[in-house]
Scaffold this motif. Sequence first.
Motif, short mmCIF file in Angstrom:
data_model
loop_
_atom_site.label_atom_id
_atom_site.label_comp_id
_atom_site.label_asym_id
_atom_site.label_seq_id
_atom_site.Cartn_x
_atom_site.Cartn_y
_atom_site.Cartn_z
N THR A 1 -4.07 7.17 -2.81
CA THR A 1 -4.18 5.89 -3.50
C THR A 1 -3.79 4.72 -2.60
N GLN A 2 -4.30 3.56 -2.94
CA GLN A 2 -3.87 2.29 -2.37
C GLN A 2 -3.64 1.32 -3.52
N ASN A 3 -2.62 0.48 -3.41
CA ASN A 3 -2.26 -0.44 -4.49
C ASN A 3 -2.12 -1.85 -3.92
N TYR A 4 -2.62 -2.83 -4.67
CA TYR A 4 -2.59 -4.22 -4.24
C TYR A 4 -2.20 -5.12 -5.40
N GLN A 5 -1.55 -6.21 -5.08
CA GLN A 5 -1.21 -7.23 -6.08
C GLN A 5 -1.42 -8.59 -5.46
N GLU A 6 -2.17 -9.45 -6.15
CA GLU A 6 -2.40 -10.80 -5.65
C GLU A 6 -2.40 -11.78 -6.82
N SER A 7 -2.07 -13.03 -6.54
CA SER A 7 -2.13 -14.07 -7.56
C SER A 7 -2.60 -15.37 -6.94
N ILE A 8 -3.33 -16.15 -7.75
CA ILE A 8 -3.87 -17.44 -7.31
C ILE A 8 -3.59 -18.45 -8.41
N ARG B 1 -13.58 3.65 2.42
CA ARG B 1 -14.87 3.04 2.10
C ARG B 1 -14.81 2.22 0.80
N MET B 2 -13.68 2.30 0.10
CA MET B 2 -13.47 1.47 -1.10
C MET B 2 -12.96 0.11 -0.65
N GLN B 3 -13.85 -0.85 -0.56
CA GLN B 3 -13.50 -2.18 -0.10
C GLN B 3 -13.19 -3.09 -1.29
N HIS B 4 -12.39 -4.13 -1.05
CA HIS B 4 -12.06 -5.06 -2.12
C HIS B 4 -11.77 -6.43 -1.53
N GLN C 1 0.84 -1.19 0.00
CA GLN C 1 0.00 0.00 0.00
C GLN C 1 0.88 1.24 0.00
N SER C 2 0.54 2.17 -0.85
CA SER C 2 1.24 3.45 -0.85
C SER C 2 0.21 4.55 -0.93
N ILE C 3 0.41 5.54 -0.09
CA ILE C 3 -0.48 6.70 -0.10
C ILE C 3 0.37 7.93 -0.38
N PHE C 4 0.01 8.63 -1.43
CA PHE C 4 0.78 9.81 -1.76
C PHE C 4 -0.15 10.89 -2.26
N GLN C 5 0.39 12.05 -2.34
CA GLN C 5 -0.39 13.23 -2.71
C GLN C 5 0.22 13.87 -3.94
N HIS C 6 -0.61 14.23 -4.89
CA HIS C 6 -0.13 15.03 -6.01
C HIS C 6 -1.25 15.95 -6.44
N CYS C 7 -0.93 16.82 -7.31
CA CYS C 7 -1.86 17.88 -7.67
C CYS C 7 -2.47 17.63 -9.03
N ALA C 8 -3.76 17.90 -9.13
CA ALA C 8 -4.47 17.88 -10.41
C ALA C 8 -5.25 19.16 -10.49
N ALA C 9 -5.23 19.76 -11.64
CA ALA C 9 -5.86 21.07 -11.78
C ALA C 9 -7.33 20.91 -12.10
N ALA C 10 -8.17 21.59 -11.34
CA ALA C 10 -9.61 21.65 -11.65
C ALA C 10 -9.95 23.12 -11.75
N ALA D 1 -3.48 -13.36 -12.06
CA ALA D 1 -2.82 -12.23 -11.37
C ALA D 1 -3.73 -11.01 -11.41
N VAL D 2 -3.86 -10.36 -10.28
CA VAL D 2 -4.72 -9.18 -10.16
C VAL D 2 -3.90 -8.03 -9.60
N TYR D 3 -3.88 -6.94 -10.34
CA TYR D 3 -3.25 -5.70 -9.89
C TYR D 3 -4.37 -4.67 -9.73
N LEU D 4 -4.48 -4.08 -8.56
CA LEU D 4 -5.59 -3.18 -8.26
C LEU D 4 -5.06 -1.87 -7.70
N ASP D 5 -5.49 -0.77 -8.29
CA ASP D 5 -5.19 0.57 -7.79
C ASP D 5 -6.51 1.24 -7.41
N LEU D 6 -6.61 1.68 -6.16
CA LEU D 6 -7.76 2.44 -5.68
C LEU D 6 -7.35 3.89 -5.47
N SER D 7 -8.21 4.81 -5.86
CA SER D 7 -7.87 6.23 -5.68
C SER D 7 -9.08 7.02 -5.23
#
Length: 305
Positions: free
Chosen positions: A34-41, A90-93, A6-15, A69-75
């Motif tokens: 963001t949160q990032n996950y990787q799993e394989s079965i 609240r973004m569950q997986h 899991q990595s949580i970082f901050q960056h800027c996006a212009a609105a 293999a599953v790579y998941l990025d939540l933002s």
Amino acid sequence: MVVNYQSIFQHCAAAFLLFWGGGLIAQETLQVVTQNYQESIPFGLGTEVSIEGEKADVYLSSWDRNQVAVYLDLSSAHQDRRVAEQDLERMQHTMIQEGSKIIVRNYISKPEGGARPESMLKAKYTIILPANCPVNLSNFFGSADVRDLQNAVVINSEFCQLDLLNLRGQISISTRFGDINGRQIAGNVQIFSNRSNINLSEIQGVVNIKSRYGRIELDAQPENLDLAIDAVRTDIVFNEPPVGYYSFLLRTQNGEIITPKEMNFQVRQLSADTQEALYNPGTTESEVKIHTTFGNIVIGPPLSN
């Protein structure tokens, strides 16, 4: 092997918000967490993958390994970082195996009496699996790019753009408010669409399409094809059919049939509001049947031999 990170970082996006009265532009900075996950079965013969996405962009493809293999990025994006972090929780997986089924799922938890998330939430999947693995995909408010599979594929989607490439087998698609773009689709294909546009090329096999409120465009190839379209308030365009390769039975109610002179369709007015057009070169087993109500049918211009 299961790896979580899991990595949580901050960056800027212009609105940008434009105030027309004063001609001023105000810029707000979005905080993205963001949160990032990787799993394989391991994959075994008879294993099926079921994917349930919400606000998800799904990329699904194949490889030559006996693994899923599953790579998941939540933002989560919001002007207030604390709100973005709270909403991201609240973004569950889940990714679990129940018998022969691998279930991959993300969803937004909705506590009783709790407020709706204020942030812009998004899940992004990259899923890679064996080409002969059956897939059942449900996705809502997102997109799906599915390619290079050779077994049963079932897709159920709403407000989801579908891009399909090189699929072969038993294919069933049901979509509402989501366009379909497909190329190199073969097998037994069933498509049910509501308020969606469909664009298909290089299709073969038995293809049945039921459409309500949309547009269907097909780029024909000299392939063996048994195509049936039943539509309401849908325009259908069949581009450049090779001369003599397909037979056609076309019918529209409260619409118009447009055919190329080179193919000598037999056009009949069945009633005040119903028109039929027939073309049978007598040299083919490929058949196209199209019926639409309150829609037009356009054939051609054809390709010459």
